[in-house]
Design an enzyme around this catalytic site. Structure first.
Site, PDB file in Angstrom:
ATOM      1  N   HIS A 133       2.693   3.709  10.533  1.00 35.76           N
ATOM      2  CA  HIS A 133       1.227   3.631  10.383  1.00 35.76           C
ATOM      3  C   HIS A 133       0.647   5.008  10.689  1.00 35.76           C
ATOM      4  CE1 HIS A 133       1.128  -0.713   9.698  1.00 35.76           C
ATOM      5  NE2 HIS A 133       2.289  -0.633  10.313  1.00 35.76           N
ATOM      6  N   TYR A 137       7.311   9.935  24.244  1.00 37.78           N
ATOM      7  CA  TYR A 137       8.235  10.381  25.299  1.00 37.78           C
ATOM      8  C   TYR A 137       9.349  11.195  24.638  1.00 37.78           C
ATOM      9  CZ  TYR A 137      11.442   9.754  29.281  1.00 37.78           C
ATOM     10  OH  TYR A 137      12.284   9.960  30.337  1.00 37.78           O
ATOM     11  N   ARG A 140      21.559  12.423  23.370  1.00 28.53           N
ATOM     12  CA  ARG A 140      20.794  11.218  23.001  1.00 28.53           C
ATOM     13  C   ARG A 140      21.304  10.529  21.739  1.00 28.53           C
ATOM     14  NH1 ARG A 140      15.005  13.662  20.859  1.00 28.53           N
ATOM     15  NH2 ARG A 140      15.849  15.076  19.324  1.00 28.53           N
ATOM     16  N   ARG A 159       1.244  -6.428  10.662  1.00 23.15           N
ATOM     17  CA  ARG A 159       2.312  -6.671  11.637  1.00 23.15           C
ATOM     18  C   ARG A 159       2.217  -8.020  12.346  1.00 23.15           C
ATOM     19  NH1 ARG A 159       6.200  -3.417   9.770  1.00 23.15           N
ATOM     20  NH2 ARG A 159       5.400  -1.330   9.402  1.00 23.15           N
TER      21      ARG A 159
HETATM   22  C1  LIG Z   1       6.790  -6.598   6.181  1.00 23.65           C
HETATM   23  C2  LIG Z   1       6.927  -5.122   5.954  1.00 23.65           C
HETATM   24  C3  LIG Z   1       8.057  -4.609   5.349  1.00 23.65           C
HETATM   25  C4  LIG Z   1       8.206  -3.229   5.136  1.00 23.65           C
HETATM   26  N1  LIG Z   1       9.344  -2.746   4.555  1.00 23.65           N
HETATM   27  C5  LIG Z   1       9.512  -1.410   4.378  1.00 23.65           C
HETATM   28  C6  LIG Z   1      10.707  -0.863   3.793  1.00 23.65           C
HETATM   29  O1  LIG Z   1      11.618  -1.591   3.429  1.00 23.65           O
HETATM   30  N2  LIG Z   1      10.816   0.474   3.667  1.00 23.65           N
HETATM   31  C7  LIG Z   1       9.820   1.324   4.047  1.00 23.65           C
HETATM   32  O2  LIG Z   1       9.963   2.540   3.897  1.00 23.65           O
HETATM   33  N3  LIG Z   1       8.676   0.842   4.580  1.00 23.65           N
HETATM   34  C8  LIG Z   1       8.498  -0.486   4.771  1.00 23.65           C
HETATM   35  N4  LIG Z   1       7.341  -0.960   5.338  1.00 23.65           N
HETATM   36  C9  LIG Z   1       6.304  -0.001   5.757  1.00 23.65           C
HETATM   37  C10 LIG Z   1       5.120   0.007   4.757  1.00 23.65           C
HETATM   38  O3  LIG Z   1       5.530   0.400   3.475  1.00 23.65           O
HETATM   39  C11 LIG Z   1       4.026   0.969   5.274  1.00 23.65           C
HETATM   40  O4  LIG Z   1       4.530   2.277   5.331  1.00 23.65           O
HETATM   41  C12 LIG Z   1       3.540   0.600   6.659  1.00 23.65           C
HETATM   42  O5  LIG Z   1       3.286  -0.783   6.750  1.00 23.65           O
HETATM   43  C13 LIG Z   1       2.245   1.360   6.950  1.00 23.65           C
HETATM   44  O6  LIG Z   1       1.228   0.856   6.128  1.00 23.65           O
HETATM   45  P1  LIG Z   1       0.082   1.756   5.575  1.00 23.65           P
HETATM   46  O7  LIG Z   1       0.633   2.943   4.840  1.00 23.65           O
HETATM   47  O8  LIG Z   1      -0.846   0.888   4.808  1.00 23.65           O
HETATM   48  O9  LIG Z   1      -0.636   2.192   6.951  1.00 23.65           O
HETATM   49  P2  LIG Z   1      -1.201   3.596   7.416  1.00 23.65           P
HETATM   50  O10 LIG Z   1      -0.189   4.654   7.318  1.00 23.65           O
HETATM   51  O11 LIG Z   1      -1.836   3.356   8.768  1.00 23.65           O
HETATM   52  O12 LIG Z   1      -2.333   3.897   6.397  1.00 23.65           O
HETATM   53  C14 LIG Z   1      -3.496   3.062   6.333  1.00 23.65           C
HETATM   54  C15 LIG Z   1      -4.090   3.213   4.961  1.00 23.65           C
HETATM   55  O13 LIG Z   1      -4.528   4.574   4.803  1.00 23.65           O
HETATM   56  C16 LIG Z   1      -4.270   5.004   3.486  1.00 23.65           C
HETATM   57  N5  LIG Z   1      -3.334   6.135   3.521  1.00 23.65           N
HETATM   58  C17 LIG Z   1      -2.685   6.627   4.605  1.00 23.65           C
HETATM   59  N6  LIG Z   1      -1.962   7.698   4.266  1.00 23.65           N
HETATM   60  C18 LIG Z   1      -2.118   7.867   2.926  1.00 23.65           C
HETATM   61  C19 LIG Z   1      -1.608   8.789   1.988  1.00 23.65           C
HETATM   62  N7  LIG Z   1      -0.794   9.772   2.325  1.00 23.65           N
HETATM   63  N8  LIG Z   1      -1.975   8.647   0.711  1.00 23.65           N
HETATM   64  C20 LIG Z   1      -2.817   7.671   0.327  1.00 23.65           C
HETATM   65  N9  LIG Z   1      -3.332   6.760   1.153  1.00 23.65           N
HETATM   66  C21 LIG Z   1      -2.997   6.864   2.450  1.00 23.65           C
HETATM   67  C22 LIG Z   1      -3.710   3.815   2.725  1.00 23.65           C
HETATM   68  O14 LIG Z   1      -4.757   3.103   2.138  1.00 23.65           O
HETATM   69  C23 LIG Z   1      -3.106   2.969   3.815  1.00 23.65           C
HETATM   70  O15 LIG Z   1      -2.999   1.597   3.488  1.00 23.65           O
HETATM   71  C24 LIG Z   1       7.168  -2.332   5.537  1.00 23.65           C
HETATM   72  C25 LIG Z   1       6.013  -2.865   6.131  1.00 23.65           C
HETATM   73  C26 LIG Z   1       5.878  -4.234   6.339  1.00 23.65           C
HETATM   74  C27 LIG Z   1       4.629  -4.751   7.009  1.00 23.65           C
END
Ligand SMILES: Cc1cc2nc3c(=O)[nH]c(=O)nc-3n(C[C@H](O)[C@H](O)[C@H](O)COP(=O)(O)OP(=O)(O)OC[C@H]3O[C@@H](n4cnc5c(N)ncnc54)[C@H](O)[C@@H]3O)c2cc1C
Length: 309
Positions: free
Chosen positions: A101, A109, A180, A207
């Site tokens: 996220h 740490y 580590r 989550r």
């Molecule tokens: C059930 C589950 C399974 C998952 N499985 C996998 C997996 O197999 N492999 C894997 O790699 N990940 C996996 N993930 C991680 C998922 O793909 C996301 O990386 C993670 O949940 C963070 O979400 P997010 O990017 O929306 O959140 P954040 O990083 O907090 O971002 C919040 C929002 O800000 C915007 N944002 C942030 N950064 C950018 C950017 N650079 N460009 C454009 N918009 C942006 C988007 O709208 C995003 O939704 C999984 C997540 C879940 C919940």
């Protein structure tokens, strides 16, 4: 230019959250979440929203109604006016999911600088999950207690062996950054994690969902019901109502529900095919993930599934 009248502002605080500032909420066997600091609360969200909607808003809608409107309509920017700083202790594998996220500020740490925390997350004998057959990312059902006890014993032995070897290397003078490598992924790490409320809600939505892994769900549950509820109770209530305990329907889902209610078999059949439901000649059926997800939604609506097993 017209001079702005000086306005005396009161600092927004959340008395219920103040009571638990710094107190750790236990998560898993040795993890925790504690609030270090925060800025704002429900009041700051409505304050910010009223800047965009104008003063008239106060007379037509109270704070709770306005907050519910904002959450319902995903008007997210007012929630970014609030920030929270947490101190968390989390197993490293769970932290690896957490750190994805990107919208938070993190200080973790350092096991390059300091000796690793000598504590690893242990799974209880009744907590060993079986690999799900359909969802490759998930689990379903548990091992029996006897098998679980054996797995837990092995896990403890392995963790002890890893820490013994790590400590041996440290005592020999091997650099911490290299020693580590021997630590198991179950080793606890700690971090300061600061995030605004808008992005926190996004984190919680992803989550706390049943498909998220158990361990991170436990942390998200505590952040939602122990921290957020005290910090911003109206936002917490609206979030649970409109973002967490909801189902979203696609256009096809909507048409399928209408067809079920109308009892229209040919429409049901054609929609089922478009969702990847296949009935093969030998009586075998194949349901796509979309069909399975629709079945879950129908069960919540107390409607019978149109798909045969
Ligand atoms: C059930 C589950 C399974 C998952 N499985 C996998 C997996 O197999 N492999 C894997 O790699 N990940 C996996 N993930 C991680 C998922 O793909 C996301 O990386 C993670 O949940 C963070 O979400 P997010 O990017 O929306 O959140 P954040 O990083 O907090 O971002 C919040 C929002 O800000 C915007 N944002 C942030 N950064 C950018 C950017 N650079 N460009 C454009 N918009 C942006 C988007 O709208 C995003 O939704 C999984 C997540 C879940 C919940």
């Amino acid at each position: 230019m017209e001079k702005q009248k000086a306005e005396q502002l009161e600092r927004v605080s959340s008395p219920e959250l103040d009571k638990v500032l710094g107190l750790p909420f236990k998560v898993l066997d040795d993890g925790f979440v504690r609030v270090v600091d925060y800025m704002g609360g429900d009041t700051s969200i409505v304050q910010a929203a009223r800047v965009s909607y104008g003063k008239g808003t106060k007379s037509i809608t109270d704070d709770r109604t306005l907050l519910r409107y904002l959450i319902r309509n995903r008007h997210t920017s007012p929630f970014e006016m609030c920030e929270i700083k947490l101190h968390v202790r989390v197993p490293m594998d769970c932290w690896r999911q957490w750190i994805r996220h990107r919208t938070a500020n993190v200080n973790e740490y350092s096991t390059r600088y300091s000796i690793a925390i000598e504590s690893a997350y242990k799974t209880e004998p009744d907590g060993w999950c079986k690999q799900a057959l359909k969802n490759r990312q998930g689990s379903e059902g548990f091992f029996d207690e006897k098998t679980g006890a054996e797995l837990s014993k092995k896990e403890s032995e392995l963790q002890k062996a890893c820490f013994d070897e790590y400590n041996r290397k440290i005592e020999m003078g091997v650099a911490r950054e290299q020693a580590r490598k021997d630590l198991p992924l179950s080793t606890y790490t700690e971090a300061y994690w600061k995030i605004d409320l808008g992005n926190l809600l996004h984190f919680l939505e992803l989550r706390m969902e049943s498909k998220a892994q158990y361990e991170i769900r436990m942390y998200a549950d505590v952040i939602c019901d122990e921290v957020l509820k005290r910090w911003a109770p109206f936002s917490w209530e609206a979030f649970r109502d409109y973002r967490l305990e909801t189902i979203s329907l696609s256009k096809t889902d909507e048409k399928m529900i209408a067809a079920i209610v109308k009892n229209d078999p040919s429409e049901i059949d054609s929609l089922a095919k478009s969702m990847g439901y296949l009935q093969e000649k030998d009586g075998q059926v194949r349901k796509s993930r979309e069909c399975l997800e629709l079945e879950e939604k129908l069960a919540r609506l107390n409607l019978k599934s149109p798909f045969k097993n």
